[in-house]
Design an enzyme around this catalytic site. Structure first.
Site, PDB file in Angstrom:
ATOM      1  N   LYS A  70       0.938  -1.142  -0.358  1.00 45.83           N
ATOM      2  CA  LYS A  70       0.052  -0.087   0.064  1.00 45.83           C
ATOM      3  C   LYS A  70       0.966   1.262  -0.178  1.00 45.83           C
ATOM      4  O   LYS A  70       1.994   1.359   0.587  1.00 45.83           O
ATOM      5  CB  LYS A  70      -0.970   0.031   1.323  1.00 45.83           C
ATOM      6  CG  LYS A  70      -1.923   1.069   1.133  1.00 45.83           C
ATOM      7  CD  LYS A  70      -2.519   1.322   2.504  1.00 45.83           C
ATOM      8  CE  LYS A  70      -1.668   2.582   2.921  1.00 45.83           C
ATOM      9  NZ  LYS A  70      -2.232   3.157   4.265  1.00 45.83           N
ATOM     10  N   LYS A 129      -7.859   2.198  -3.711  1.00 50.96           N
ATOM     11  CA  LYS A 129      -8.430   2.635  -2.026  1.00 50.96           C
ATOM     12  C   LYS A 129      -8.459   4.132  -2.257  1.00 50.96           C
ATOM     13  O   LYS A 129      -7.901   4.912  -1.737  1.00 50.96           O
ATOM     14  CB  LYS A 129      -7.308   1.918  -1.018  1.00 50.96           C
ATOM     15  CG  LYS A 129      -7.712   2.496   0.304  1.00 50.96           C
ATOM     16  CD  LYS A 129      -6.921   1.969   1.421  1.00 50.96           C
ATOM     17  CE  LYS A 129      -7.203   2.242   2.895  1.00 50.96           C
ATOM     18  NZ  LYS A 129      -6.411   1.518   3.733  1.00 50.96           N
TER      19      LYS A 129
HETATM   20  C1  5MM Z   1      -3.929   2.814   9.319  1.00 54.75           C
HETATM   21  O1  5MM Z   1      -3.703   4.238   9.121  1.00 54.75           O
HETATM   22  C2  5MM Z   1      -2.768   4.454   7.745  1.00 54.75           C
HETATM   23  C3  5MM Z   1      -1.799   5.634   7.963  1.00 54.75           C
HETATM   24  O2  5MM Z   1      -0.876   5.604   8.657  1.00 54.75           O
HETATM   25  P1  5MM Z   1      -0.050   6.588   8.908  1.00 54.75           P
HETATM   26  O3  5MM Z   1      -0.792   7.867   8.809  1.00 54.75           O
HETATM   27  O4  5MM Z   1       0.662   6.202  10.472  1.00 54.75           O
HETATM   28  O5  5MM Z   1       1.120   6.536   7.765  1.00 54.75           O
HETATM   29  C4  5MM Z   1      -3.998   4.892   6.517  1.00 54.75           C
HETATM   30  O6  5MM Z   1      -3.383   4.889   5.302  1.00 54.75           O
HETATM   31  C5  5MM Z   1      -5.088   4.092   6.479  1.00 54.75           C
HETATM   32  O7  5MM Z   1      -4.632   2.753   5.976  1.00 54.75           O
HETATM   33  C6  5MM Z   1      -6.093   4.226   5.487  1.00 54.75           C
HETATM   34  O8  5MM Z   1      -6.187   5.989   5.920  1.00 54.75           O
HETATM   35  C7  5MM Z   1      -7.481   3.689   6.085  1.00 54.75           C
HETATM   36  O9  5MM Z   1      -7.550   4.004   7.282  1.00 54.75           O
HETATM   37  P2  5MM Z   1      -9.124   4.721   7.885  1.00 54.75           P
HETATM   38  O10 5MM Z   1      -8.917   4.769   9.396  1.00 54.75           O
HETATM   39  O11 5MM Z   1      -9.129   6.022   7.084  1.00 54.75           O
HETATM   40  O12 5MM Z   1     -10.081   3.585   7.446  1.00 54.75           O
END
Ligand code: 5MM
Length: 335
Positions: free
Chosen positions: A134, A217
């Site tokens: 990702k 995504k």
């Molecule tokens: C899990 O959080 C991911 C980002 O982490 P960092 O900011 O620490 O790099 C983030 O990319 C996440 O995978 C996506 O935003 C989806 O998470 P949400 O909480 O928005 O469903």
């Protein structure tokens, strides 16, 4: 390349979705601080392995996005984390970007970094068992943003990343996230999301990425969290579907939404409504972080030894989102 298409379909087929557990240590520390649990490597592992060994890993969670620290950790039962995930029928994945940094030339915006040395890091992750990866580009909406510069440079990075990932036989998740922060309308979000996604595909095609072997995504189309423009879930679903139908090439097998700060129920309800009206060939599923983990984390923080209780809460959310990914969810079932 059929192999990559198969992996994408295994991750998202039959209502399965993705658990985004790739919080960097900084973000995970904020999450743990919010429930008063010390952010040690041991606690981060304990919470995560509790989720990764739950029963929904077999029927609901088709893939787990890990962070560099976690993919190299060993569970309390002495299993390598990617092996634990695979043994339950899910696919291990890995976040490979190194974070969003200030964009030179437009310092209020961000550019995601991590291309230097990526080919070598990908080989390492592949050997550790990763089947997919990702990378997240992040954009804000205001009168002047996202700028052409940010749209162009993040799309370019997402495409270079994707080409390298496919070269290493893994499925790239392409995540352009338009943040919910701000007072913009849902229509602004629709326009900007369309522009960002279209640019991403322009660059992916230029970089010869096989679109059958990626997962998109995106964010859903929502009004900003400070906006006066309130829209219904039905409108969110209609706008989101309209945007993706007109911006995503038909070869793409699956779309897995991020939750982006929506509540657990909102994220499930919106996904369900999208699937009720989905008249495309795209699988529309979830790749949630907060919307899958919030309640489980809150419960776990009260007694970090209550593995079963925590798993029950997590399994419920995973099941609800898997129903929503098939348009079969209702509030009554959720309660
Ligand atoms: C899990 O959080 C991911 C980002 O982490 P960092 O900011 O620490 O790099 C983030 O990319 C996440 O995978 C996506 O935003 C989806 O998470 P949400 O909480 O928005 O469903």
């Amino acid at each position: 390349m059929t192999k990559l298409n198969n992996i994408a379909l295994e991750i998202l087929g039959n209502g399965k979705g993705i658990l985004a557990a790739d919080e960097s240590t900084g973000t995970m520390t904020k999450r743990l601080d919010s429930v008063n649990v010390p952010s040690t490597a041991e606690n981060r592992l304990l919470f995560r392995e509790t989720l990764f060994s739950s029963s929904s890993m077999t029927n609901c969670i088709g893939g787990v996005i890990l962070y560099d620290e976690t993919i190299k950790q060993i569970s309390s039962k002495k299993n390598k984390i990617p092996e634990l995930i695979s043994s339950l029928g899910s696919h291990p994945g890995i976040k490979v970007d190194t974070g969003a940094k200030v964009l030179a030339g437009s310092p209020e915006e961000k550019i995601t970094e991590g291309l230097d040395g990526l080919r070598e890091r990908l080989k390492e992750y592949y050997n550790l068992g990763a089947k997919f990866t990702k990378w997240r580009g992040v954009y804000t909406i205001s009168k002047d943003y996202p700028s052409k510069l940010s749209i162009h440079s993040n799309a370019h990075a997402l495409a270079r990343y994707s080409a390298l990932v496919q070269e290493c036989n893994m499925v790239p998740i392409v995540e352009p996230e338009i943040l919910m922060d701000g007072d913009h309308s849902a229509n602004d979000c629709y326009q900007k999301t369309s522009e960002v996604i279209q640019k991403c595909f322009e660059e992916l095609i230029l970089h010869k990425v096989d679109l059958k072997g990626i997962i998109l995504k995106p964010n859903m189309i929502l009004a900003g969290n400070k906006s006066k423009d309130k829209i219904t879930s039905k409108e969110v679903a209609e706008l989101t579907l309209k945007c993706l139908k007109s911006s995503v090439p038909s070869e793409v097998p699956g779309i897995a939404f991020l939750s982006g700060g929506q509540s657990e129920i909102e994220a499930t309800e919106n996904l369900n409504l999208i699937n009720k009206i989905n008249n495309t060939n795209f699988i529309m599923s979830y790749s949630y972080g907060r919307a899958l983990q919030q309640s489980a984390l809150k419960f776990w923080s009260k007694n970090i030894k209550d593995i079963e209780g925590t798993q029950k809460i997590f399994d419920h959310r995973a099941k609800m989102n898997t129903l929503a990914a098939q348009g079969k969810w209702s509030r009554e079932i959720d309660n």
